[in-house]
Design a protein around this motif. Structure first.
Motif, PDB file in Angstrom:
ATOM      1  N   LEU A 211       4.930   7.021  10.459  1.00  0.00           N
ATOM      2  CA  LEU A 211       4.149   5.787  10.503  1.00  0.00           C
ATOM      3  C   LEU A 211       4.575   4.916  11.674  1.00  0.00           C
ATOM      4  CD1 LEU A 211       3.806   4.653   6.767  1.00  0.00           C
ATOM      5  CD2 LEU A 211       2.284   6.102   8.113  1.00  0.00           C
ATOM      6  N   ARG A 212       5.865   4.812  11.905  1.00  0.00           N
ATOM      7  CA  ARG A 212       6.341   4.026  13.042  1.00  0.00           C
ATOM      8  C   ARG A 212       5.810   4.605  14.364  1.00  0.00           C
ATOM      9  NH1 ARG A 212       7.018  -0.241  10.592  1.00  0.00           N
ATOM     10  NH2 ARG A 212       9.014  -0.844   9.678  1.00  0.00           N
ATOM     11  N   LYS A 213       5.858   5.924  14.492  1.00  0.00           N
ATOM     12  CA  LYS A 213       5.365   6.564  15.719  1.00  0.00           C
ATOM     13  C   LYS A 213       3.863   6.366  15.894  1.00  0.00           C
ATOM     14  CE  LYS A 213       8.976  10.080  16.127  1.00  0.00           C
ATOM     15  NZ  LYS A 213       9.300  11.529  16.092  1.00  0.00           N
ATOM     16  N   ALA A 214       3.163   6.158  14.771  1.00  0.00           N
ATOM     17  CA  ALA A 214       1.715   5.937  14.825  1.00  0.00           C
ATOM     18  C   ALA A 214       1.366   4.480  15.106  1.00  0.00           C
ATOM     19  CB  ALA A 214       1.068   6.374  13.516  1.00  0.00           C
ATOM     20  N   GLY A 215       2.381   3.616  15.169  1.00  0.00           N
ATOM     21  CA  GLY A 215       2.128   2.221  15.517  1.00  0.00           C
ATOM     22  C   GLY A 215       2.168   1.246  14.366  1.00  0.00           C
ATOM     23  N   ILE A 216       2.671   1.679  13.217  1.00  0.00           N
ATOM     24  CA  ILE A 216       2.770   0.766  12.083  1.00  0.00           C
ATOM     25  C   ILE A 216       3.970  -0.156  12.299  1.00  0.00           C
ATOM     26  CG2 ILE A 216       3.103   0.574   9.589  1.00  0.00           C
ATOM     27  CD1 ILE A 216       0.359   1.684  10.529  1.00  0.00           C
ATOM     28  N   THR A 217       3.702  -1.457  12.290  1.00  0.00           N
ATOM     29  CA  THR A 217       4.763  -2.446  12.541  1.00  0.00           C
ATOM     30  C   THR A 217       5.161  -3.223  11.293  1.00  0.00           C
ATOM     31  OG1 THR A 217       3.087  -4.085  13.186  1.00  0.00           O
ATOM     32  CG2 THR A 217       4.045  -2.739  14.940  1.00  0.00           C
ATOM     33  N   LYS A 218       4.355  -3.150  10.250  1.00  0.00           N
ATOM     34  CA  LYS A 218       4.678  -3.897   9.036  1.00  0.00           C
ATOM     35  C   LYS A 218       5.825  -3.223   8.287  1.00  0.00           C
ATOM     36  CE  LYS A 218       0.321  -6.313   8.478  1.00  0.00           C
ATOM     37  NZ  LYS A 218      -0.796  -6.695   7.596  1.00  0.00           N
ATOM     38  N   PRO A 219       6.472  -3.948   7.377  1.00  0.00           N
ATOM     39  CA  PRO A 219       7.619  -3.368   6.652  1.00  0.00           C
ATOM     40  C   PRO A 219       7.236  -2.116   5.874  1.00  0.00           C
ATOM     41  CG  PRO A 219       7.492  -5.739   6.303  1.00  0.00           C
ATOM     42  CD  PRO A 219       6.218  -5.348   6.982  1.00  0.00           C
ATOM     43  N   ILE A 220       8.153  -1.161   5.873  1.00  0.00           N
ATOM     44  CA  ILE A 220       7.936   0.107   5.169  1.00  0.00           C
ATOM     45  C   ILE A 220       9.108   0.356   4.225  1.00  0.00           C
ATOM     46  CG2 ILE A 220       7.650   2.603   5.380  1.00  0.00           C
ATOM     47  CD1 ILE A 220       6.583   2.115   8.238  1.00  0.00           C
ATOM     48  N   LEU A 221       8.815   0.418   2.930  1.00  0.00           N
ATOM     49  CA  LEU A 221       9.808   0.740   1.911  1.00  0.00           C
ATOM     50  C   LEU A 221       9.856   2.252   1.722  1.00  0.00           C
ATOM     51  CD1 LEU A 221      11.650   0.264  -0.581  1.00  0.00           C
ATOM     52  CD2 LEU A 221       9.576  -0.186  -1.908  1.00  0.00           C
ATOM     53  N   VAL A 222      11.047   2.818   1.787  1.00  0.00           N
ATOM     54  CA  VAL A 222      11.244   4.242   1.504  1.00  0.00           C
ATOM     55  C   VAL A 222      11.726   4.358   0.059  1.00  0.00           C
ATOM     56  CG1 VAL A 222      12.421   6.370   2.150  1.00  0.00           C
ATOM     57  CG2 VAL A 222      11.798   4.688   3.915  1.00  0.00           C
ATOM     58  N   LEU A 223      10.914   4.933  -0.783  1.00  0.00           N
ATOM     59  CA  LEU A 223      11.158   4.919  -2.221  1.00  0.00           C
ATOM     60  C   LEU A 223      12.275   5.864  -2.669  1.00  0.00           C
ATOM     61  CD1 LEU A 223       7.418   4.816  -3.307  1.00  0.00           C
ATOM     62  CD2 LEU A 223       9.076   2.963  -3.634  1.00  0.00           C
TER      63      LEU A 223
ATOM     64  N   ASP B 150       0.695  -6.304   3.077  1.00  0.00           N
ATOM     65  CA  ASP B 150       1.987  -6.894   3.409  1.00  0.00           C
ATOM     66  C   ASP B 150       3.081  -5.861   3.617  1.00  0.00           C
ATOM     67  OD1 ASP B 150       1.339  -9.863   2.909  1.00  0.00           O
ATOM     68  OD2 ASP B 150       0.657  -8.887   1.074  1.00  0.00           O
ATOM     69  N   TYR B 151       2.978  -4.761   2.899  1.00  0.00           N
ATOM     70  CA  TYR B 151       4.034  -3.742   2.920  1.00  0.00           C
ATOM     71  C   TYR B 151       3.392  -2.373   2.812  1.00  0.00           C
ATOM     72  CZ  TYR B 151       8.935  -5.343   2.549  1.00  0.00           C
ATOM     73  OH  TYR B 151      10.204  -5.796   2.801  1.00  0.00           O
ATOM     74  N   PHE B 152       4.093  -1.364   3.320  1.00  0.00           N
ATOM     75  CA  PHE B 152       3.738   0.026   3.048  1.00  0.00           C
ATOM     76  C   PHE B 152       4.890   0.678   2.298  1.00  0.00           C
ATOM     77  CE2 PHE B 152       1.017  -0.859   6.724  1.00  0.00           C
ATOM     78  CZ  PHE B 152      -0.199  -0.382   6.257  1.00  0.00           C
TER      79      PHE B 152
ATOM     80  N   ALA C 227       0.852  -1.190   0.000  1.00  0.00           N
ATOM     81  CA  ALA C 227       0.000   0.000   0.000  1.00  0.00           C
ATOM     82  C   ALA C 227       0.890   1.242   0.000  1.00  0.00           C
ATOM     83  CB  ALA C 227      -0.903   0.001   1.219  1.00  0.00           C
ATOM     84  N   VAL C 228       0.708   2.099  -0.981  1.00  0.00           N
ATOM     85  CA  VAL C 228       1.523   3.306  -1.113  1.00  0.00           C
ATOM     86  C   VAL C 228       0.816   4.443  -0.372  1.00  0.00           C
ATOM     87  CG1 VAL C 228       2.640   4.903  -2.696  1.00  0.00           C
ATOM     88  CG2 VAL C 228       2.389   2.484  -3.327  1.00  0.00           C
TER      89      VAL C 228
END
Length: 369
Positions: free
Chosen positions: A72-84, A59-61, A35-36
């Motif tokens: 996103l991490r501070k908001a509680g996102i735990t799934k993998p995050i790709l920085v484009l 699966d991914y952000f 999800a972008v």
């Protein structure tokens, strides 16, 4: 939905879920979904959107820049995050927040490996982007040997995915070009997997790629605009629900006599009596000056009210001469019927530009209709 009492962007989370489920229906169960949520989730609120999607089988952000991922991490996102599009200056912050970088040229690959090695990291997930025709970011096909050599000589990093970006997947007149991109990507990824000795995740499809090129779905797909309700074609738009409704109200109504002007620079002059409504939304809120002088319109009591003169920073004036309305009435800038795409077309632009431009000073309200 409740009637507006101020300028507000209402975001329908059930519509978001509908769009996600439709996109998922177009891929196999084994294909992962990214999800972008860059650019404030295309103007909607990245943290709220990601927190909602995290409870769905995403699966991914993906975000554009490191600071977006940190939020996103501070908001509680735990799934993998790709920085484009990470910058080397932010690599330490990226690592501190367990974000995963897209490394797109030799310089940035070397810089990240140097930092990862200094931090004594092991198999830190990185993503390698190849340019297959968009000519924006990415390694070339000729860089495969260099990438493989650098990755194999260190234990600090491991390639999590290899990806590219389609240039014209929404335009079926460019089908031959898109197929050539997919074939080039296959060739590149086969070569790099052989050299590094394992197969990373592969992904090339954006929203229109998901819809138009099932042969390019590979291991994962990425969707941004589709999640927010747009399929990039009249046919596909019928399967999506725009999630945002931008509302405001009428602050004041004026009777304008023949020969008078409206707004800055006297950009509109009347040739007959008319009635105007002033609305508390302007170019500081994302309604750019290109929408002025009769190009853009809003909906008041189910009728179009065209913008008069220049868009102001905090206000626009619209023609309500033939509309039965009063001060305090609700105004629809865009919704699921009069979409952001339709409004954008009046100024010869696209929905992406309009919705991502909605200022963060505009209140966001989340509903589940």
């Amino acid at each position: 939905m409740p009637k507006a009492q101020e300028t507000v962007l209402e975001i329908d989370l059930k519509a978001l879920k509908h769009n996600f489920e439709h996109l998922k229906s177009r891929i196999t169960n084994n294909t992962k979904f990214m999800a972008v949520v860059k650019a404030f989730a295309y103007g909607n609120d990245a943290c709220e959107i990601a927190c909602y999607l995290q409870n769905l089988p995403v699966d991914y952000f993906a975000v554009a820049f490191v600071h977006e991922g940190v939020k996103l991490r501070k908001a509680g996102i735990t799934k993998p995050i790709l920085v484009l599009h990470p910058q080397a200056a932010n690599f330490n912050i990226l690592i501190e927040n367990c974000l995963e970088p897209n490394l797109y040229n030799t310089k940035i690959l070397n810089e990240f490996i140097t930092i990862a090695s200094a931090e004594k990291l092991t198999d830190y997930p990185i993503h390698i982007k190849f340019n297959t025709g968009l000519n924006r970011l990415g390694f070339s096909e000729n860089d495969v040997n260099t990438i493989a050599f650098r990755v194999k000589e260190t234990s600090a990093v491991k390639i999590k995915s290899v990806f590219s970006h389609l240039a014209a997947s929404e335009d079926l007149n460019e089908r031959d070009f898109t197929i050539s991109q997919i074939e080039t990507f296959k060739k590149i990824t086969e070569a790099i997997a052989t050299q590094i000795g394992y197969k990373p995740l592969l992904h090339i499809c954006n929203t229109s790629g998901i819809l138009n090129y099932p042969e390019g779905h590979f291991d994962m797909v990425r969707s941004g605009i589709g999640l927010y309700g747009f399929g990039n074609s009249e046919k596909e738009n019928k399967n999506f629900k725009p999630i945002g409704t931008l509302k405001t109200i009428i602050s004041q109504i004026h009777d304008i006599e023949k020969g008078q002007s409206v707004g800055y620079n006297r950009a509109f002059k009347t040739d007959a009596f008319l009635r105007t409504a002033t609305l508390p939304i302007g170019h500081a809120d994302g309604i750019g000056r290109q929408y002025g002088k009769g190009k853009g319109y809003v909906i008041i009591n189910k009728q179009r009210a065209y913008i008069l003169g220049n868009v102001c920073m905090d206000m626009i004036m619209v023609d309500v001469t033939n509309i039965d309305c009063k001060e305090g009435d609700e105004v629809i800038v865009f919704d699921s019927n009069t979409t952001a795409e339709k409004l954008a077309e009046t100024a010869n632009t696209i929905s992406y530009e309009l919705i991502t431009a909605i200022s963060q000073r505009v209140k966001r309200s989340f509903v589940e209709n």
